[in-house]
Motif scaffolding. Structure first.
Motif, mmCIF file in Angstrom:
data_model
loop_
_atom_site.group_PDB
_atom_site.id
_atom_site.type_symbol
_atom_site.label_atom_id
_atom_site.label_comp_id
_atom_site.label_asym_id
_atom_site.label_seq_id
_atom_site.Cartn_x
_atom_site.Cartn_y
_atom_site.Cartn_z
ATOM 1 N N GLU A 1 -2.437 84.382 44.235
ATOM 2 C CA GLU A 1 -1.438 85.338 44.708
ATOM 3 C C GLU A 1 -1.761 85.748 46.139
ATOM 4 O O GLU A 1 -0.873 86.015 46.949
ATOM 5 N N GLU A 2 -3.037 85.758 46.451
ATOM 6 C CA GLU A 2 -3.499 86.263 47.748
ATOM 7 C C GLU A 2 -4.852 85.597 48.028
ATOM 8 O O GLU A 2 -5.596 85.301 47.111
ATOM 9 N N GLY A 3 -5.168 85.324 49.294
ATOM 10 C CA GLY A 3 -6.474 84.790 49.646
ATOM 11 C C GLY A 3 -7.499 85.905 49.764
ATOM 12 O O GLY A 3 -7.164 87.077 49.666
ATOM 13 N N ALA A 4 -8.773 85.519 49.985
ATOM 14 C CA ALA A 4 -9.843 86.505 50.112
ATOM 15 C C ALA A 4 -9.644 87.311 51.384
ATOM 16 O O ALA A 4 -9.478 86.756 52.474
ATOM 17 N N SER A 5 -9.675 88.638 51.258
ATOM 18 C CA SER A 5 -9.558 89.499 52.429
ATOM 19 C C SER A 5 -10.922 89.634 53.101
ATOM 20 O O SER A 5 -11.951 89.276 52.529
ATOM 21 N N THR A 6 -10.895 90.136 54.318
ATOM 22 C CA THR A 6 -12.142 90.412 55.024
ATOM 23 C C THR A 6 -13.047 91.311 54.193
ATOM 24 O O THR A 6 -14.268 91.143 54.153
ATOM 25 N N ARG A 7 -12.394 92.260 53.502
ATOM 26 C CA ARG A 7 -13.195 93.185 52.687
ATOM 27 C C ARG A 7 -14.016 92.448 51.640
ATOM 28 O O ARG A 7 -15.181 92.777 51.401
ATOM 29 N N LEU A 8 -13.423 91.426 50.999
ATOM 30 C CA LEU A 8 -14.157 90.675 49.972
ATOM 31 C C LEU A 8 -15.359 89.964 50.582
ATOM 32 O O LEU A 8 -16.424 89.873 49.958
ATOM 33 N N LEU A 9 -15.190 89.432 51.805
ATOM 34 C CA LEU A 9 -16.313 88.751 52.459
ATOM 35 C C LEU A 9 -17.449 89.736 52.700
ATOM 36 O O LEU A 9 -18.629 89.405 52.527
ATOM 37 N N VAL A 10 -17.084 90.951 53.094
ATOM 38 C CA VAL A 10 -18.107 91.967 53.324
ATOM 39 C C VAL A 10 -18.826 92.292 52.012
ATOM 40 O O VAL A 10 -20.050 92.445 51.980
ATOM 41 N N HIS A 11 -18.050 92.374 50.917
ATOM 42 C CA HIS A 11 -18.678 92.605 49.605
ATOM 43 C C HIS A 11 -19.711 91.531 49.296
ATOM 44 O O HIS A 11 -20.843 91.828 48.918
ATOM 45 N N ALA A 12 -19.301 90.263 49.435
ATOM 46 C CA ALA A 12 -20.212 89.155 49.125
ATOM 47 C C ALA A 12 -21.457 89.248 50.002
ATOM 48 O O ALA A 12 -22.599 89.121 49.529
ATOM 49 N N ALA A 13 -21.230 89.500 51.291
ATOM 50 C CA ALA A 13 -22.356 89.595 52.226
ATOM 51 C C ALA A 13 -23.311 90.711 51.825
ATOM 52 O O ALA A 13 -24.538 90.556 51.873
ATOM 53 N N LYS A 14 -22.749 91.830 51.383
ATOM 54 C CA LYS A 14 -23.611 92.964 51.009
ATOM 55 C C LYS A 14 -24.406 92.649 49.746
ATOM 56 O O LYS A 14 -25.559 93.050 49.620
ATOM 57 N N LEU A 15 -23.801 91.948 48.783
ATOM 58 C CA LEU A 15 -24.547 91.572 47.573
ATOM 59 C C LEU A 15 -25.676 90.613 47.950
ATOM 60 O O LEU A 15 -26.804 90.737 47.464
ATOM 61 N N ILE A 16 -25.363 89.644 48.825
ATOM 62 C CA ILE A 16 -26.389 88.699 49.258
ATOM 63 C C ILE A 16 -27.539 89.452 49.910
ATOM 64 O O ILE A 16 -28.714 89.230 49.598
ATOM 65 N N SER A 17 -27.205 90.382 50.799
ATOM 66 C CA SER A 17 -28.282 91.105 51.486
ATOM 67 C C SER A 17 -29.031 92.027 50.533
ATOM 68 O O SER A 17 -30.098 92.515 50.850
ATOM 69 N N ALA A 18 -28.473 92.277 49.310
ATOM 70 C CA ALA A 18 -29.197 93.047 48.294
ATOM 71 C C ALA A 18 -29.917 92.121 47.321
ATOM 72 O O ALA A 18 -30.390 92.563 46.275
ATOM 73 N N GLY A 19 -29.974 90.814 47.646
ATOM 74 C CA GLY A 19 -30.806 89.911 46.865
ATOM 75 C C GLY A 19 -30.095 89.003 45.886
ATOM 76 O O GLY A 19 -30.739 88.221 45.186
ATOM 77 N N ILE A 20 -28.781 89.103 45.790
ATOM 78 C CA ILE A 20 -28.048 88.214 44.880
ATOM 79 C C ILE A 20 -27.861 86.859 45.579
ATOM 80 O O ILE A 20 -27.656 86.800 46.794
ATOM 81 N N SER A 21 -27.922 85.765 44.808
ATOM 82 C CA SER A 21 -27.768 84.436 45.410
ATOM 83 C C SER A 21 -26.349 84.276 45.952
ATOM 84 O O SER A 21 -25.404 84.839 45.389
#
Lengths: 272, 272, 272, 272, 272, 272
Positions: D221-241
């Motif tokens: 319905e919709e592509g990934a927003s910038t906000r979602l990329l920031v979410h992923a980046a924040k999880l990665i920087s908190a240690g998630i693969s």
């Protein structure tokens, strides 16, 4: 330099000057007989053909106050019967127009009853049969109408749909009078009486009205009512040209469709 | 460093400076004749073509307060007539804009009346025929309008649907004036008067507007209104390039469709 | 010179004069047996055929107050059971007609029950089985009916639709009595008793009614009820001609369709 | 050991630190020009592309309080304008966010305006043309906006349906700015600024986002927003693969469809 | 000479005399096991087959008060949980039947749960899993049920539609017991116990019931319930003839269709 | 001899004993990372698969109060944020569960969020992005969440319809965790832990569950959840036979369809 708008109690709204009304058939006699026999009255007919004027005339004849309610989608039984208001920490009951009419022996006229919510048609049932009572459930009382009280309702059969129809259990409580546009001669007289224009102009306006009424169903939802003719006549007597007056108070009032407008305007141009 | 927002009573909203309005036809004369004959007025026409400005102009001419109500889906009769508020343990009646207009002999202008709930169109019926009364059922009073009171309503025939139509019983109480976009010459003059730009730019904006108006029905729901041209002109006079100004205040305001946007932008590029 | 409308408590509405009712079958015996066995009663039948009169008659026989509720789309359980009102800073409970009937051992007659909202049919369930209790959830009480209390409901099977049907879980709590128009002989007697007209005229009215009843389904939604015949008879006895009386109180009350009206009027002309 | 949540008056919500925002085109200039010319602003664009951030940035630039209202199905005009509350036996008026903004010369931002009920779009009409007034019908006052007041609304053209569309009479009162996802370079910079991850990872996240945006219309319905990329980046920087982070904060956030999920996860596996 | 109707608190409604109930299968054991394990119970089955009687029996066995709520279209969570009432200027909380049951460790029986509004099925979720709590959001409290509390609901699968279905997330919180009409032998015993008639008459009534149950789906929505047989038996024992009793309390209660009525009456004539 | 039901403030509902939960994947780590990064969490999965238990487990781990709201059709934003109550002539604000969670730094878990009215999903928007504020428009305040506050929502993708879908503008604010039934081995362990039955019986129950889950889509709306298996096990351990326990707590809970019931019962008979 404004006057101050006057405010009256509905039950004090007596009509003191005879409203101009000419009977078409035996409608006045039937109304009086039904009133005498305490049968409620239903007026049927198109918009602007004189139903309201007839009611004003009958109220004047019977010397009763006339309380008119224009019904609509959101009109509930409470709007008719009454409601409680909080005042000084107490709840105070305020009669609605129906209870007010019953209590004061007035004529209650519910205009376009089918527009109202269904509970309003049911609230009049016990008033509209030989019980002639108004149950006021919120105060836990039953109000018995005196002989003075009169109930009249109106509706426009042309507008009926499956959703907005008068139920048989309602209809069959009323004597029904049908109204229609007045005859050409009478309509001309009405226009001349209401707006100060000459015979020939009035005749041409009536002719124009008949032309539009013939278009009903072929592009027009409704033909020009007597009221529209009076509007046009009044604009003319205020200095507007007949063509402009017909355009603005008849053609534009009847339709938004450009082709229909052009057709009607051509009719009026041929007359004026 | 904020100023404080000023708050006024609606009936004190007199227009003291003449609102800029140039008549297209006999609309001013007809309005004055209808007002004199106490017939209410219906304005028809597309958005942003000057209906509100016309009303402001007439209010200024007649030296009456103008009380405007923008109608909407949830506007009820109570919103127009008034309601009770509890204050100090008492209920206190607060006039709605319609009762306020009747009481103070002001002009009441109901903008986009068909958007309102059905009870609002019915509540104006007794005000819009020769009775000229406002039944205030909740206070059990009937308010009689003075000669000063004037009722005007507007609607946009282009938006009508089966659900949202003005009933004949309402229409046939009004004299109807049709509005449209002004002529190219007049529109150019309006833009120059409202925003400080030169003749050539104003002419090109009007040309652009005509192009979009020709697209109405072929992809555009509505063409650019005079208001949009004024927006573009004002942005230009604040330093935005004409192409950007047209894009942001005309193209983007008219449509979201990418292809349509591209087409309109091409038109503007050819002009500026 | 108006009398003052009288207002009564519903539970004081005893019927002191025997209401005129002639039994068609064993309906009176069955009602009395069901009342004795504490089974509630359901009356079925078309509008105006005498269901209300039958209830008045039974109330007079049993010497119980009769509390009638005309059901409608907006009737809720609260309307039947009761509600709180604010008075002197306190909330005060006001019994609705159903609670009032249970508390005072009256007959509660819910007319056209299927018109009411669904919660009303459910609120009578515990009253309509062997529990005979009325849960008054808003006051946190359960009211136990005494042996005097009687519950009766009515509906018109001809009007049922999928949306407005009596659920089996409701139906199967009641003993059901079917009503229909009275026999020609009985109906003639009723008309003569209610309006002061002669035998021959009454017979012709009944004949006319049968003709309209035969049209049911072929253009008429419903035939003329006994009530309509009484209306016509009363207008005649007030001096209106039989043809006019039939037209206004029967034909016009039954239909708005011009062709149907012409057909019915022809029938009446052939009789009077 | 919890802190206590802080509560503020909306008109005191000044943004003191510059919100990170990089202009894509001339949107900042146009906003400033429109603000100067007192024309209201409409922001268009998909979810999570930075409209809210842009408003925060402009509020910081103009040093005005920003009052944001997230619109929804049940948001009424009263919610925006204000309502009466009973307090100490008196009714006390409480300004809604819109009246509050007008009164205090703040920026009022109505997010997803088309979600609101229709009366809310109408209540802003007199504020959104050259009258710049807010009729507060319930208090019988008209509030005149000062030059400080600014009105902005947003909507997502991708979500429009026939039922939820911005009417031309509303649209044509606004200057419209279109927003879209930032360029790859800018988006990479945003992610790195918001979450503490390295250039290569940020680039791969942006690449992944572009892949999902290309699937819009073909199952998404919709592509990934910038906000979602920031979410992923924040999880990665908190240690998630990275794979788990993309799965949980991008794939699962975008869709529930098992096949679509598998397809998107494959894309992410190819990148990380 | 009326008795006075008695009014009780619901939590004091203990059943002191053993309600006559004969188990068909292991329903009593399963109910007791579920109660012991604190799993709520769902009763399924047609109208009038004994679900309510079963609940009365279990309440008597467990010596708990039984609080029954007949669910309907307008039943909201507030009706179950409770509401505030204004009293002496204070708001006072009144427990609804569900909160009342939890607080007093009673059995709460929600009859025809699917008829209620959706919020009611959700309000029982935290009570119907191992949390066994009732969130009372309006008072900002969470009520923890004691071991005494028991929740039971019922519904009639035959009436389910897409709109009115029990969601899996609700169903899967309950142990479900299915009910059906009792065996011929048992049903005969029930009728004889409830109404004072002889064995042969009771047997023929049961035979008649079976005939109508076979018509379910071929013209009848539902067959005669045990309750209807008891009605007929009671009318007979009050002196009404078996044919009349069957007609009025079974045939007419089951259907309005004239042909179906004739068919059913023929069946009863062949038996009595 | 009833205990008294205990009543608690929601924010005092700390979970003191470790709720039994075995992680299936990295869901615990991701929850903790998202919590640390202040990103809200969305749980997806079928009914009864352990979402609520997972939240209880995380609340216990984080030592935060858990405030759960079961969403439904009539849940409004006011229910979540709070409302005014009249008390002693004053209006007093009562925090709803969401405001209560923000103010006390608790975990707010909105179960089945898509069931709620649309305004509820919008009211969480400003809490679910980096603003982390709750606008409380009715009190004219904005509440800023502390770091303790955590927002989690759940929904069941299997139940989604066009009408009840989570908008992208909502979804894209959350990190999403997918839940499913546990593995056979884990599910057997859960059943044995929750109800006191032996390994073999637990294994057969799990086998039975898998059979019903395979029927999903071919006649069953949903397969047996872990919760249903626990119900059956608990009935068995209370003395009910395995076949009866499976029938009453699994088969009857899953479906009303007689053929489907027969099929499922045959499956259970083959196992026990």
């Amino acid at each position: 330099m404004n006057d101050i708008a006057k405010s009256l109690k509905p039950e004090e709204c007596f009509i003191t000057d005879e409203p101009y009304y000419e009977a078409v058939g035996s409608e006045i006699d039937i109304f009086l007989a039904a009133y005498k026999q305490k049968i409620p009255i239903l007026l049927k007919g198109p918009t602007g053909c004189g139903k309201t004027r007839f009611m004003e005339h009958m109220a004047w004849r019977l010397k009763k106050a006339l309380i008119t309610v224009s019904c609509h989608d959101d009109l509930t039984a409470s709007d008719l019967v009454g409601r409680f208001l909080i005042s000084g920490g107490e709840t105070k009951w305020i009669d609605g127009p129906l209870a007010r009419s019953v209590r004061n022996g007035a004529i209650c006229y519910l205009d376009e009853i089918v527009e109202a919510r269904k509970d309003t048609t049911v609230v009049i049932h016990p008033l509209a049969d030989d019980r002639r009572v108004l149950p006021m459930e919120k105060v836990g009382e039953v109000l018995e109408a005196t002989d003075d009280f009169c109930l009249a309702i109106s509706y426009n059969p042309g507008y009926q749909s499956v959703l907005k129809d008068l139920k048989q259990s309602t209809r069959q409580r009323f004597v029904a009078l049908e109204f229609d546009y007045p005859s050409a001669e009478l309509e001309t007289r009405i226009i001349k009486t209401e707006a100060d224009i000459d015979q020939s102009l009035a005749e041409r306006l009536v002719k124009f009205a008949h032309m539009t009424r013939n278009l009903k169903g072929s592009g027009l939802e409704e033909g020009a009512s007597t009221r529209l003719l009076v509007h046009a006549a009044k604009l003319i007597s205020a200095g507007i040209s007949p063509v402009d007056a017909c355009h603005t108070s008849i053609s534009q009032a009847l339709t938004d469709d450009p082709e229909m407008l052009a057709a009607i305007n051509e009719l009026s141009s041929s007359l004026f």
